[in-house]
Design an enzyme around this catalytic site. Structure first.
Site, PDB file in Angstrom:
ATOM      1  N   PHE A 165     -12.517  -3.852   0.993  1.00  0.00           N
ATOM      2  CA  PHE A 165     -11.573  -2.784   0.627  1.00  0.00           C
ATOM      3  C   PHE A 165     -10.332  -2.878   1.502  1.00  0.00           C
ATOM      4  O   PHE A 165     -10.441  -3.067   2.721  1.00  0.00           O
ATOM      5  CB  PHE A 165     -12.176  -1.400   0.922  1.00  0.00           C
ATOM      6  CG  PHE A 165     -13.417  -1.048   0.154  1.00  0.00           C
ATOM      7  CD1 PHE A 165     -13.350  -0.325  -1.026  1.00  0.00           C
ATOM      8  CD2 PHE A 165     -14.679  -1.403   0.643  1.00  0.00           C
ATOM      9  CE1 PHE A 165     -14.507   0.041  -1.713  1.00  0.00           C
ATOM     10  CE2 PHE A 165     -15.841  -1.042  -0.035  1.00  0.00           C
ATOM     11  CZ  PHE A 165     -15.754  -0.319  -1.216  1.00  0.00           C
ATOM     12  N   ASP A 166      -9.166  -2.673   0.907  1.00  0.00           N
ATOM     13  CA  ASP A 166      -7.972  -2.349   1.675  1.00  0.00           C
ATOM     14  C   ASP A 166      -8.139  -0.894   2.139  1.00  0.00           C
ATOM     15  O   ASP A 166      -8.986  -0.167   1.613  1.00  0.00           O
ATOM     16  CB  ASP A 166      -6.748  -2.511   0.766  1.00  0.00           C
ATOM     17  CG  ASP A 166      -5.452  -2.080   1.440  1.00  0.00           C
ATOM     18  OD1 ASP A 166      -5.328  -2.257   2.669  1.00  0.00           O
ATOM     19  OD2 ASP A 166      -4.567  -1.550   0.743  1.00  0.00           O
ATOM     20  N   GLY A 167      -7.334  -0.462   3.088  1.00  0.00           N
ATOM     21  CA  GLY A 167      -7.483   0.899   3.609  1.00  0.00           C
ATOM     22  C   GLY A 167      -6.615   1.923   2.898  1.00  0.00           C
ATOM     23  O   GLY A 167      -7.075   2.671   2.046  1.00  0.00           O
TER      24      GLY A 167
END
Length: 314
Positions: A165-167
């Site tokens: 996941f990106d944040g």
């Protein structure tokens, strides 16, 4: 309709299978020719699409859960959610059976948008190759992403589901990203340090990360932490020193563990993702999606937050 406590993952037929040629027929020759072609080829197995290996990995997790918790229904439930016509169903069923996938529930909407059904199915995650439907689902509050095929063939783990996941604007809200875009990096670093102890608001995929964490804990409870079939990764362009603490403290305040956190301080994500080999990588910026794709990562675009405005106008 939903098995009790199941985590429902709805996947479109174009995300699950490679339907590029069929799509071309549909666009160039219309729906009748498309349906006719699918019926004529219903015994020709479809090739895997971008979500295929992710679905296979979810099913591996289910098989492991079944060994440890034979009575428990808290597992992944894959629903094929497609706006295909029912006549095309036979080819999809044949292909699903060919690969030994366990997809019992089909929702074939005959050209209508599936978003209303996603709500009825209490969908936890929706993956589609159609960016407009994904946008519609995100606006309806459903965790969704547009799937993109990797440009290279990569071998994926068949014993461990890996999700990256990106944040910002994926797990977290786009609050901090707005400051970067509108006031620049220096103001962003200052803002993050000032607000280090104030948790970020949640983003569209926080719930799915939570679902994965819930399943991981079931393995930990049986002493399977080292042999857990799920591994999660945070792959963020933030830098650890200046803006990492807030992210980690937010996750802690939510009671969420992430297995690996990689703070890249603006470096490209592609080379790191090659090492991780996730079954799926979620990001809100097409720039990162394209970089990941080039190096062989299956990427999923989450059309949420301020980056979309800038992407459209650029």
């Amino acid at each position: 309709p939903k098995p009790q406590n199941a985590i429902t993952v709805a996947v479109s037929s174009r995300a699950l299978f490679d339907l590029v040629e069929e799509r071309r027929i549909y666009e160039e020759q219309g729906v009748e020719k498309y349906v006719e072609y699918q019926q004529e080829n219903e015994n020709v197995t479809l090739k895997p699409g971008p979500a295929f290996y992710f679905v296979k990995a979810l099913e591996h997790v289910n098989a492991r859960l079944l060994e440890l918790y034979p009575e428990d229904e808290e597992r992944f439930d894959i629903v094929l959610m497609t706006n295909n016509h029912a006549q095309v169903g036979v080819r999809l069923i044949n292909s699903i059976n060919h690969y030994g996938l366990t997809i019992e529930r089909f929702c074939m909407t005959g050209g209508q948008s599936p978003v209303g059904y996603l709500t009825a199915y209490l969908t936890n995650l929706y993956l589609s190759a159609d960016s407009e439907k994904v946008q519609e689902a995100i606006e309806a509050g459903i965790a969704s992403a547009t799937m993109f095929t990797a440009n290279k063939d990569v071998a994926y783990s068949d014993t461990q589901l890996r999700v990256a996941f990106d944040g910002d604007a994926v797990i977290f809200s786009d609050e901090s990203e707005q400051i970067v875009k509108e006031q620049g990096l220096d103001r962003f670093f200052e803002h993050e340090q000032l607000n280090e102890n104030k948790p970020l608001a949640q983003g569209p995929l926080k719930g799915f990360l939570e679902d994965l964490g819930k399943i991981q804990k079931k393995f930990y409870a049986k002493n399977e932490r080292l042999n857990c079939p799920i591994r999660t990764y945070l792959v963020t362009a933030r830098s650890a020193a200046s803006s990492g603490a807030r992210v980690l403290k937010t996750l802690r305040s939510w009671g969420l563990e992430i297995d690996e956190a990689l703070f890249l301080a603006g470096a490209p994500k592609g080379p790191i993702l090659v090492k991780i080999r996730p079954h799926i990588f979620f990001d809100d910026q097409m720039f990162h999606i394209e970089g990941a794709q080039k190096l062989g990562t299956i990427a999923a675009h989450v059309p949420y937050g301020v980056a979309q405005k800038y992407h459209k106008s650029s």
